[in-house]
Design an enzyme around this catalytic site. Structure first.
Site, PDB file in Angstrom:
ATOM      1  N   SER A 120       0.877  -1.410   0.147  1.00 53.74           N
ATOM      2  CA  SER A 120      -0.078  -0.028  -0.026  1.00 53.74           C
ATOM      3  C   SER A 120       0.725   1.211  -0.097  1.00 53.74           C
ATOM      4  CB  SER A 120      -0.954  -0.028   1.181  1.00 53.74           C
ATOM      5  OG  SER A 120      -2.165   0.677   0.932  1.00 53.74           O
ATOM      6  N   LYS A 172     -21.551  16.504   9.300  1.00 53.01           N
ATOM      7  CA  LYS A 172     -20.342  16.787   9.936  1.00 53.01           C
ATOM      8  C   LYS A 172     -20.137  15.798  10.951  1.00 53.01           C
ATOM      9  CE  LYS A 172     -17.427  19.462  11.883  1.00 53.01           C
ATOM     10  NZ  LYS A 172     -15.981  19.770  11.374  1.00 53.01           N
TER      11      LYS A 172
END
Length: 302
Positions: A120, A172
């Site tokens: 990765s 949010k």
């Protein structure tokens, strides 16, 4: 002994104490001044190879980036060997490392040597090199992006804890650890992950020259051994640093006799006792505490 003799001895002792504290103050000032000058461990001069180590979790690191900039500009560094042993890291941190390694590669040869793992974010670092070498059993690939967010709302309800939350908009701080997942939160997260994944996938396509089915087969998130990675075009060779040195000799005419020196952006490079004293002063006059950024790890490359 007379009072005059006692006075003379006391004056001598005072002068010695004053001289000691003056010397200590000068040493402290010199160390403090050196601490402000960017340095890396390594030879002062003479042609050599720079060896850097990318290990553990990859995150943003200004000291590392500054060191790579100096390596790019150094007239003494013939080439850079990047030793990688990392399972990955944050997307932004891996991006910064990749970009700064590419700046080095624009000025001099860069070769990556994978050890136990270069997966990765670790593989993103390898993509910056002109040539990539892996051990036959190196774990690499894991080309993808993941965000894992735990949710403890059910546990909280069982033990009688309720979370009251007031926020400016429904998405949010979503998904939240302590409240049920809001409608649209997963889709918003998916858009984030997909955007970062397309960037990662694009790097693989550009740097390894893979397209179509060949690209799709290596970007489904799985890991490969070094041998499998070589078959799929993710690396250029099997071996260790000697194989990297062979490539530098064959492709860039850099003799195998040219010395390699380790560079570490975490090391002051100062001889003892100045190095130890600098570290002690750095601990006392640190820039501030480490800030805990919450329980979630967004867009982490793993």
């Amino acid at each position: 002994m007379s009072a005059t003799a006692d006075l003379i001895l006391e004056r001598r002792r005072a002068r010695r104490r004053l001289a000691f504290w003056r010397i200590l103050a000068i040493v402290a000032l010199v160390v403090a001044a050196l601490a402000l000058v960017p340095r890396v461990a390594g030879p002062v001069g003479g042609e050599h190879l720079a060896r850097i180590w990318v290990e553990g979790l990859i995150v943003s690191d200004p000291d590392r980036d500054a060191m790579l900039e100096r390596l790019a500009e150094s007239g003494d560094v013939r080439a850079v060997i990047v030793r990688i042993n990392s399972p990955g890291g944050t997307v932004a941190g891996s991006e910064a490392l990749y970009e700064n390694l590419r700046r080095v590669a624009e000025e001099k040869p860069v070769v990556a040597v994978m050890s136990e793992a270069a997966a990765s974010g670790g593989y993103i670092a390898a993509l910056a090199a002109e040539h990539v070498v892996a051990r036959g059993n190196t774990l690499t690939g894991s080309i993808g992006v993941v965000a894992q967010i735990p949710n403890v709302t059910e546990l909280m309800s069982k033990i009688g804890i309720d979370m009251t939350e007031v926020k400016s908009a429904p998405l949010k701080a979503e998904p939240s650890v302590t409240t049920p997942v809001a409608p649209g939160a997963i889709e918003a997260q998916r858009a984030l992950i997909d955007d970062s994944f397309q960037w990662f996938k694009g790097l693989v396509a550009e740097r390894r020259g893979l397209t179509g089915g060949a690209l799709e087969r290596v970007t489904d998130g799985r890991v490969f051994t070094g041998r499998q990675a070589l078959e799929r075009g993710l690396v250029d060779g099997i071996g260790g640093e000697e194989a990297a040195r062979d490539w530098l000799a064959e492709e860039h005419g850099i003799s195998r006799e040219v010395a390699a020196s380790d560079y570490d952006w975490r090391d002051s490079g100062l001889p003892w006792p100045l190095g130890g004293l600098e570290q002690a002063l750095a601990g006392i006059f640190s820039a501030g505490p480490v800030v805990y950024q919450g329980p979630r790890l967004y867009a982490v490359v793993q």
